[in-house]
Scaffold this motif. Structure first.
Motif, mmCIF file in Angstrom:
data_model
loop_
_atom_site.group_PDB
_atom_site.id
_atom_site.type_symbol
_atom_site.label_atom_id
_atom_site.label_comp_id
_atom_site.label_asym_id
_atom_site.label_seq_id
_atom_site.Cartn_x
_atom_site.Cartn_y
_atom_site.Cartn_z
ATOM 1 N N THR A 1 -1.767 8.176 -5.267
ATOM 2 C CA THR A 1 -3.115 7.618 -5.415
ATOM 3 C C THR A 1 -3.859 8.258 -6.582
ATOM 4 O O THR A 1 -5.071 8.120 -6.707
ATOM 5 C CB THR A 1 -3.930 7.812 -4.123
ATOM 6 N N SER B 1 0.846 -1.195 0.000
ATOM 7 C CA SER B 1 0.000 0.000 0.000
ATOM 8 C C SER B 1 0.882 1.245 0.000
ATOM 9 O O SER B 1 2.103 1.163 0.206
ATOM 10 C CB SER B 1 -0.900 0.021 1.238
ATOM 11 N N VAL B 2 0.265 2.399 -0.213
ATOM 12 C CA VAL B 2 0.989 3.668 -0.150
ATOM 13 C C VAL B 2 1.560 3.875 1.249
ATOM 14 O O VAL B 2 2.676 4.371 1.415
ATOM 15 C CB VAL B 2 0.055 4.840 -0.528
ATOM 16 N N THR B 3 0.802 3.476 2.250
ATOM 17 C CA THR B 3 1.262 3.614 3.639
ATOM 18 C C THR B 3 2.561 2.844 3.860
ATOM 19 O O THR B 3 3.477 3.336 4.529
ATOM 20 C CB THR B 3 0.177 3.112 4.611
ATOM 21 N N ASP B 4 2.657 1.649 3.298
ATOM 22 C CA ASP B 4 3.889 0.860 3.418
ATOM 23 C C ASP B 4 5.066 1.590 2.784
ATOM 24 O O ASP B 4 6.171 1.611 3.332
ATOM 25 C CB ASP B 4 3.722 -0.504 2.743
ATOM 26 N N GLY C 1 -5.092 3.849 -2.237
ATOM 27 C CA GLY C 1 -3.736 3.535 -1.799
ATOM 28 C C GLY C 1 -3.437 2.053 -1.759
ATOM 29 O O GLY C 1 -2.390 1.642 -1.245
ATOM 30 N N LYS C 2 -4.328 1.228 -2.319
ATOM 31 C CA LYS C 2 -4.122 -0.219 -2.357
ATOM 32 C C LYS C 2 -3.544 -0.622 -3.718
ATOM 33 O O LYS C 2 -3.567 0.151 -4.671
ATOM 34 C CB LYS C 2 -5.445 -0.957 -2.112
ATOM 35 N N MET D 1 5.483 4.752 2.391
ATOM 36 C CA MET D 1 5.818 5.983 3.094
ATOM 37 C C MET D 1 6.242 5.748 4.545
ATOM 38 O O MET D 1 6.534 6.699 5.273
ATOM 39 C CB MET D 1 4.623 6.943 3.051
ATOM 40 N N ALA D 2 6.306 4.491 4.964
ATOM 41 C CA ALA D 2 6.629 4.175 6.357
ATOM 42 C C ALA D 2 8.082 4.513 6.687
ATOM 43 O O ALA D 2 8.958 4.522 5.820
ATOM 44 C CB ALA D 2 6.362 2.697 6.622
ATOM 45 N N ARG E 1 1.332 11.568 -1.076
ATOM 46 C CA ARG E 1 0.264 10.563 -0.987
ATOM 47 C C ARG E 1 -0.804 10.816 -2.055
ATOM 48 O O ARG E 1 -1.294 9.878 -2.697
ATOM 49 C CB ARG E 1 -0.367 10.582 0.406
ATOM 50 N N ARG F 1 12.491 7.676 6.277
ATOM 51 C CA ARG F 1 11.660 7.069 5.230
ATOM 52 C C ARG F 1 12.588 6.649 4.088
ATOM 53 O O ARG F 1 12.591 7.241 3.004
ATOM 54 C CB ARG F 1 10.600 8.063 4.751
ATOM 55 N N THR G 1 1.750 14.933 2.364
ATOM 56 C CA THR G 1 0.345 14.962 1.937
ATOM 57 C C THR G 1 0.257 14.998 0.417
ATOM 58 O O THR G 1 -0.546 14.291 -0.201
ATOM 59 C CB THR G 1 -0.368 16.196 2.519
#
Length: 711
Positions: free
Chosen positions: A417, A376-379, A448-449, A381-382, A413, A390, A410
């Motif tokens: 997406t 995912s996008v979250t992964d 974001g998937k 940007m972790a 992200r 990062r 922001t």
């Protein structure tokens, strides 16, 4: 009863209207709607074969309706690897089975990933080349700085010149100099503003001196050539340009300046205490170890005193450096021009990129390892559990030319997406190539998937076009022609692989010409607007722009790309059939339905329509022999005896080659005349010849090499 020819003309004079009328029939509409709505949900061969409505629709579309009950055979066909010549489908002589297998992708791995292999390769390449792409910009900035900083005589004059100030700010540690106003920089340098930031402290120390009296402000420090050179050196290191050709030459000049006659302190201590000179020397010797100045001075002064904890290789390097610099017992150095400084400079030239390349390789390896776990996008940007940075995202941002220190998370992200192929998307409205590259480098949906990769052209179509393009050069190719085909195809694959949007394709004339040539489009001077209308046509609509062109190759050209009506790139589907193959199946079903309905009143018309559809794809007489319906049409049109089917296959093919040239079937007019001849001969053979007005249109026939000799 109307003649076969007249019936044939009623269907073909306006094929678009015929198909539109047929597609509006209630049963046809229901069958198509069910297929379109459900085929994407099927993910296995067994599911497909178990759904009779889907399975029978597809079988009818590909002319295999009589094999619907042979599910065992069809399962083997669908499971065949068409790239393997020994696979089940490839062993069957009937091309229809291979066409059917090619229309589905039950054997392919359609699990979405954050990046495809090609996306990763492009990003890694961009990261490795970022120095080369940024070097000219950095060189221009540092050249301006070097040439002008010496003429500055005040803090106000310094901050007024943004070309000078920005280089100095970046070298002092500020990631975004544009965010700092000249007035604020002046106030800090003069001491009017108290600022404890380390970067400001660095800038103040280098460019302004403490006031001589309590009431006065800090004053300007005139910049020497050495000071300017060190500022440029630091700037190049911080901006990733330390291995550019310009940075290399600057370091060589710095070394030469140290050993120039004007420098009276050419000592081991002075040399090793200068981090820049010591790094230069150790790089020249091939060492990757960082030494403290005091240790390096001791080792360089007397290599024989180096402790046993240091490897023999490193000892040899210090000995070689000792000799090259001609180190004296009193600590002075007087390197000769030959086998002295030139040896260091040559060694540095050979090795200066080594450390950087190893760093890039490490970063790349780390990125690829992390990529496996990105879902995912979250992964992406972790932050790292090791250092809290990062690291994966920073690698990506650097690769596309975005400074991680100033990037808005922001915004990043929102870009990741966003659909870069959609002209109205967030990233498209930014009008910034860096962010377009970022969005195109990953496969995330609006949530974001993970989603399938968007390609302007599927890999299978790229392969097909390459084969078609090569075929336009004919056979018995010379080495020069082979080289041309290889170079053109390599350029084409690179272009369509990296193209993100419809506009990318339309502005690349060479790539467009390659594809038009491959499909044999007659007018290769189509305007950009015409190409846009063609590529965004709804190929499922018989009345769409591409489908209504007289040159039928245009619709095939359009079908080879994945553009929607709004110009965006069609999302790949994860079911058993792609959207493109679904459209092709729908079209084939409609044509089969038309031929079937024509056959209800005239079997001759059905054969004529079938021949009209299949004949342009023939490449040899053997293709005719392999299809009973095609063979029947040809024998009837040419008046060949039924008994010839009992002859040896090669003899039959030889006889057909003497009577016709299958390449003529690619010409619409010649094909139409041949079908018209068949229609007349068919009616003659199936009715009283005296009552057939068609017979008078044809004379006797004799040998010849093309269709026209029989018309």
């Amino acid at each position: 009863m109307i003649s076969t020819l007249l019936n044939y003309r009623l269907y073909t004079n306006d094929m678009a209207k015929t198909l539109e009328r047929l597609s509006s029939q209630a049963q046809v509409e229901r069958d198509k709607a069910y297929y379109d709505q459900n085929i994407g949900k099927v993910t296995s061969v067994d599911q497909f074969l178990g759904n009779y409505k889907l399975y029978s629709y597809a079988m009818k579309a590909y002319g295999l309706e009589d094999q619907i009950n042979a599910k065992g055979i069809m399962k083997k066909v669908l499971q065949s690897d068409l790239t393997d010549s020994s696979s089940f489908a490839n062993k069957l002589s009937d091309q229809r089975y291979r066409d059917f297998a090619a229309a589905f992708n039950f054997n392919s791995d359609t699990t979405p990933t954050a990046q495809s292999t090609s996306q990763t390769e492009r990003l890694v390449e961009a990261y490795a080349e970022r120095v080369d792409t940024s070097a000219p910009i950095a060189a221009k900035a540092t050249s301006y700085y070097t040439q002008n900083i010496g003429s500055v005589s005040s803090i106000d004059g310094f901050v007024a010149d943004r070309g000078l100030l920005d280089v100095a700010l970046r070298a002092s540690g500020f990631s975004d100099p544009s965010a700092i106003s000249s007035d604020y920089a002046a106030s800090v340098l003069k001491g009017d503003v108290s600022n404890g930031d380390a970067a400001w402290a660095t800038l103040r120390t280098q460019f302004s001196a403490a006031p001589t009296a309590p009431a006065t402000t800090r004053t300007w420090i005139a910049q020497t050539a050495q000071m300017a050179s060190n500022t440029v050196y630091t700037y190049n290191n911080l901006t990733g340009n330390a291995t550019s050709p310009q940075a290399k030459q600057a370091n060589i000049d710095y070394l030469n300046a140290f050993f120039s006659a004007s420098n009276t302190t050419q000592t081991v201590s002075a040399f090793t205490s200068d981090e820049r000179l010591l790094t230069f020397a150790m790089t020249a010797m091939g060492s990757e170890i960082t030494y403290a100045a005091s240790a390096a001075a001791s080792y360089l002064q007397n290599p024989s005193s180096i402790p046993s904890t240091v490897s023999d290789v490193e000892k040899a390097r210090f000995q070689a450096l000792h000799d090259a610099l001609s180190v004296q017992s009193n600590g002075t150095m007087s390197p000769p021009a030959t086998n002295g400084l030139d040896k260091l400079i040559t060694g540095y030239g050979n090795n200066y990129k080594t450390a950087f390349n190893k760093s890039v390789n490490f970063d790349t390896t780390e990125f690829k390892a992390a990529l496996v776990d990105i879902k995912s996008v979250t992964d992406l940007m972790a932050t790292s559990s090791v250092d809290g940075k990062r690291r994966t995202l920073n690698f990506v941002l650097k690769a596309v030319g975005i400074d991680p220190a100033t990037a808005s998370l922001t915004k990043i992200r929102a870009v990741l997406t966003s659909d870069p192929t959609d002209p109205d998307s967030y990233v498209s409205r930014l009008k910034d190539d860096r962010y377009t590259q970022l969005a195109a480098a990953f496969n995330f949906d609006e949530n974001g998937k993970l989603r399938p990769e968007r390609l302007i052209q599927d890999v299978s179509d790229q392969t097909k076009i390459g084969q078609l393009y090569a075929a336009t050069f004919g056979s018995n190719l010379s080495n020069d022609k082979k080289a041309t085909i290889k170079a053109d195809t390599k350029a084409y694959l690179a272009a369509v692989g990296s193209a993100v949007s419809l506009n990318d394709l339309l502005t690349d004339k060479k790539t467009i010409q390659y594809a038009l040539t491959a499909f044999g489009v007659k007018n290769k001077d189509l305007s950009k607007d015409e190409l846009k209308k063609i590529l965004t046509s709804d190929l499922g609509d018989p009345k769409s722009y591409a489908n209504t062109q007289t040159d039928k190759a245009i619709a095939k050209f359009a079908a080879a790309f994945n553009f929607e009506a709004d110009g965006s790139v069609r999302n790949s589907e994860t079911g058993g059939q792609s959207a493109k193959d679904r459209l092709a199946t729908d079209k084939l079903y409609l044509l089969q339905k038309m031929e079937e309905q024509a056959g209800d009143t005239s079997e001759g018309t059905r054969l004529a329509l079938y021949f009209l559809r299949k004949a342009p794809g023939l490449t040899s007489s053997y293709g005719i022999l392999a299809d009973k319906a095609l063979y029947s049409v040809v024998r009837t049109a040419l008046g060949l005896p039924e008994g010839m089917v009992n002859m040896n296959v090669d003899q039959q093919a030889s006889m057909l080659d003497k009577k016709l040239n299958v390449k003529d079937f690619a010409d619409e007019k010649k094909l139409d005349k041949f079908v018209a001849r068949f229609a007349g001969m068919y009616d003659t053979q199936n009715a009283d010849s005296s009552s057939s007005p068609i017979l008078q249109l044809f004379g006797g026939s004799s040998g010849g090499s093309n269709i026209l000799s029989y018309l």
